[in-house]
Design a protein around this motif. Structure first.
Motif, PDB file in Angstrom:
ATOM      1  N   TYR A   1      12.526 -11.564 -23.073  1.00  0.00           N
ATOM      2  CA  TYR A   1      13.209 -12.429 -24.082  1.00  0.00           C
ATOM      3  C   TYR A   1      12.266 -12.919 -24.828  1.00  0.00           C
ATOM      4  O   TYR A   1      10.910 -13.525 -24.504  1.00  0.00           O
ATOM      5  N   ASN A   2      12.585 -12.805 -26.352  1.00  0.00           N
ATOM      6  CA  ASN A   2      11.510 -13.102 -27.145  1.00  0.00           C
ATOM      7  C   ASN A   2      10.281 -12.421 -26.997  1.00  0.00           C
ATOM      8  O   ASN A   2       9.176 -12.952 -27.211  1.00  0.00           O
ATOM      9  N   ASN A   3      10.202 -11.217 -26.690  1.00  0.00           N
ATOM     10  CA  ASN A   3       8.998 -10.353 -26.504  1.00  0.00           C
ATOM     11  C   ASN A   3       8.273 -10.824 -25.364  1.00  0.00           C
ATOM     12  O   ASN A   3       7.180 -10.268 -25.439  1.00  0.00           O
ATOM     13  N   LYS A   4       8.923 -11.594 -24.656  1.00  0.00           N
ATOM     14  CA  LYS A   4       7.904 -11.989 -23.369  1.00  0.00           C
ATOM     15  C   LYS A   4       8.784 -11.483 -22.182  1.00  0.00           C
ATOM     16  O   LYS A   4      10.098 -11.746 -21.810  1.00  0.00           O
ATOM     17  N   SER A   5       7.968 -10.685 -21.152  1.00  0.00           N
ATOM     18  CA  SER A   5       8.670 -10.196 -19.951  1.00  0.00           C
ATOM     19  C   SER A   5       8.852 -11.174 -18.969  1.00  0.00           C
ATOM     20  O   SER A   5       8.216 -12.332 -18.753  1.00  0.00           O
ATOM     21  N   PHE A   6       9.848 -11.253 -18.047  1.00  0.00           N
ATOM     22  CA  PHE A   6      10.066 -12.160 -17.001  1.00  0.00           C
ATOM     23  C   PHE A   6      10.631 -11.500 -16.216  1.00  0.00           C
ATOM     24  O   PHE A   6      11.279 -10.156 -15.948  1.00  0.00           O
ATOM     25  N   HIS A   7      10.879 -12.077 -14.632  1.00  0.00           N
ATOM     26  CA  HIS A   7      11.019 -11.653 -13.456  1.00  0.00           C
ATOM     27  C   HIS A   7      11.823 -12.767 -12.734  1.00  0.00           C
ATOM     28  O   HIS A   7      10.913 -13.601 -12.661  1.00  0.00           O
TER      29      HIS A   7
ATOM     30  N   VAL B   1      22.058  -7.026 -19.260  1.00  0.00           N
ATOM     31  CA  VAL B   1      22.367  -7.941 -19.998  1.00  0.00           C
ATOM     32  C   VAL B   1      21.542  -8.015 -21.470  1.00  0.00           C
ATOM     33  O   VAL B   1      20.443  -7.478 -21.453  1.00  0.00           O
ATOM     34  N   SER B   2      22.564  -7.613 -22.551  1.00  0.00           N
ATOM     35  CA  SER B   2      21.540  -7.863 -23.806  1.00  0.00           C
ATOM     36  C   SER B   2      22.479  -8.620 -24.664  1.00  0.00           C
ATOM     37  O   SER B   2      23.365  -8.896 -24.755  1.00  0.00           O
ATOM     38  N   THR B   3      21.471  -9.168 -25.889  1.00  0.00           N
ATOM     39  CA  THR B   3      22.104  -9.922 -26.955  1.00  0.00           C
ATOM     40  C   THR B   3      21.944  -9.142 -28.262  1.00  0.00           C
ATOM     41  O   THR B   3      21.129  -8.408 -28.220  1.00  0.00           O
TER      42      THR B   3
ATOM     43  N   MET C   1      26.468 -11.680 -26.482  1.00  0.00           N
ATOM     44  CA  MET C   1      26.235 -10.984 -25.526  1.00  0.00           C
ATOM     45  C   MET C   1      26.904 -10.030 -24.642  1.00  0.00           C
ATOM     46  O   MET C   1      28.082  -9.993 -24.478  1.00  0.00           O
ATOM     47  N   ALA C   2      26.260  -8.965 -24.440  1.00  0.00           N
ATOM     48  CA  ALA C   2      26.838  -7.689 -23.594  1.00  0.00           C
ATOM     49  C   ALA C   2      26.499  -7.484 -22.330  1.00  0.00           C
ATOM     50  O   ALA C   2      25.030  -7.820 -22.128  1.00  0.00           O
TER      51      ALA C   2
ATOM     52  N   LEU D   1      17.065 -10.890 -26.051  1.00  0.00           N
ATOM     53  CA  LEU D   1      17.322 -10.464 -24.695  1.00  0.00           C
ATOM     54  C   LEU D   1      17.591  -9.403 -24.115  1.00  0.00           C
ATOM     55  O   LEU D   1      18.583  -8.960 -24.713  1.00  0.00           O
ATOM     56  N   MET D   2      16.893  -8.729 -23.185  1.00  0.00           N
ATOM     57  CA  MET D   2      17.579  -7.556 -22.649  1.00  0.00           C
ATOM     58  C   MET D   2      16.948  -7.616 -21.081  1.00  0.00           C
ATOM     59  O   MET D   2      15.792  -7.971 -21.017  1.00  0.00           O
ATOM     60  N   ALA D   3      17.730  -7.358 -20.218  1.00  0.00           N
ATOM     61  CA  ALA D   3      17.326  -7.636 -18.830  1.00  0.00           C
ATOM     62  C   ALA D   3      18.382  -6.829 -17.819  1.00  0.00           C
ATOM     63  O   ALA D   3      19.467  -6.169 -18.421  1.00  0.00           O
ATOM     64  N   TYR D   4      17.769  -6.561 -16.758  1.00  0.00           N
ATOM     65  CA  TYR D   4      18.351  -5.635 -15.698  1.00  0.00           C
ATOM     66  C   TYR D   4      18.609  -6.319 -14.671  1.00  0.00           C
ATOM     67  O   TYR D   4      17.308  -7.001 -14.086  1.00  0.00           O
ATOM     68  N   ALA D   5      19.528  -6.292 -13.773  1.00  0.00           N
ATOM     69  CA  ALA D   5      19.546  -7.268 -12.645  1.00  0.00           C
ATOM     70  C   ALA D   5      20.341  -6.440 -11.380  1.00  0.00           C
ATOM     71  O   ALA D   5      21.397  -5.655 -11.571  1.00  0.00           O
TER      72      ALA D   5
END
Length: 210
Positions: A64-70, A34-36, A170-171, A41-45
């Motif tokens: 997201y906004n240069n902050k990593s998440f899980h 997912v990316s915008t 959003m892609a 936002l850039m994510a892999y799932a």
């Protein structure tokens, strides 16, 4: 000779049939990104999808906004709840899920944009025949424009472009899809989530997960 010509004409007619709207298999396992357009936002799932019981399990990581998440998320649409799972600490947060279940399918109001071959049509197994559909759909957040690509055979999702006024474009790209559930137990809350209390504040929606 006439029989051969007739056979060729019938085959051409079958190949020229207009693609039809379709619904993806009710049980799927795979991966997605997912990316915008804003690059916020850039994510892999990895995901498990059960349209029969309206359940989705997603484990993702990204920024997201240069902050990593899980996240390790279990979405139970029929129960209207979502579990945020922490397997390392064996803890769960249980929150309301104020979002409707949207099955993976080509919506009724969609218009066919194009049928193309991804890759090459020069030889067997060198390309993938896909259909791209466009339209608008109503969400609780407002109206969203979309462009969705699925395989001609099997209606397996390939990619979706989604636009809302609040989030822009959003892609979503799907890959390594498998028909069926690789881990059926992953769509049930873990045993250590049994005592989790529903947190009424900050109700979650699908878009707020990112």
């Amino acid at each position: 000779m006439r029989a051969l010509v007739l056979l060729v004409c019938l085959s051409a007619g079958c190949l020229a049939q207009r693609p039809k709207k379709c619904t993806s298999p009710p049980l799927l396992t795979g991966e997605l990104s997912v990316s915008t357009a804003s690059e916020k936002l850039m994510a892999y799932a990895r995901y498990s999808y059960d349209a029969l019981e309206e359940r989705v399990h997603i484990t993702d990581f990204g920024s997201y906004n240069n902050k990593s998440f899980h996240h390790d998320l279990l979405l139970l649409y029929k129960e209207r709840v979502m579990y945020l799972i922490n397997k390392r600490n064996r803890t769960c947060c249980k929150r309301p899920l104020n979002a409707d279940f949207h099955p993976l399918m080509v919506p009724e109001g969609a218009s066919l944009q194009a049928q193309v071959v991804l890759g090459s049509s020069s030889g067997p197994r060198q390309g993938l025949l896909v259909n791209t559909w466009t339209g608008e759909m109503r969400l609780k957040e407002g109206t969203a424009k979309y462009m969705s690509t699925v395989t001609e055979f099997g209606c397996i999702p390939v990619s979706t472009l989604l636009h809302t006024d609040s989030r822009g474009w959003m892609a979503i790209s799907f890959f390594n899809n498998v028909i069926g559930l690789v881990d059926p137990q992953g769509l049930n809350p873990p045993p250590f989530c049994k005592g989790a209390q529903l947190e009424e504040e900050n109700p979650a929606t699908f878009f707020s997960l990112f």
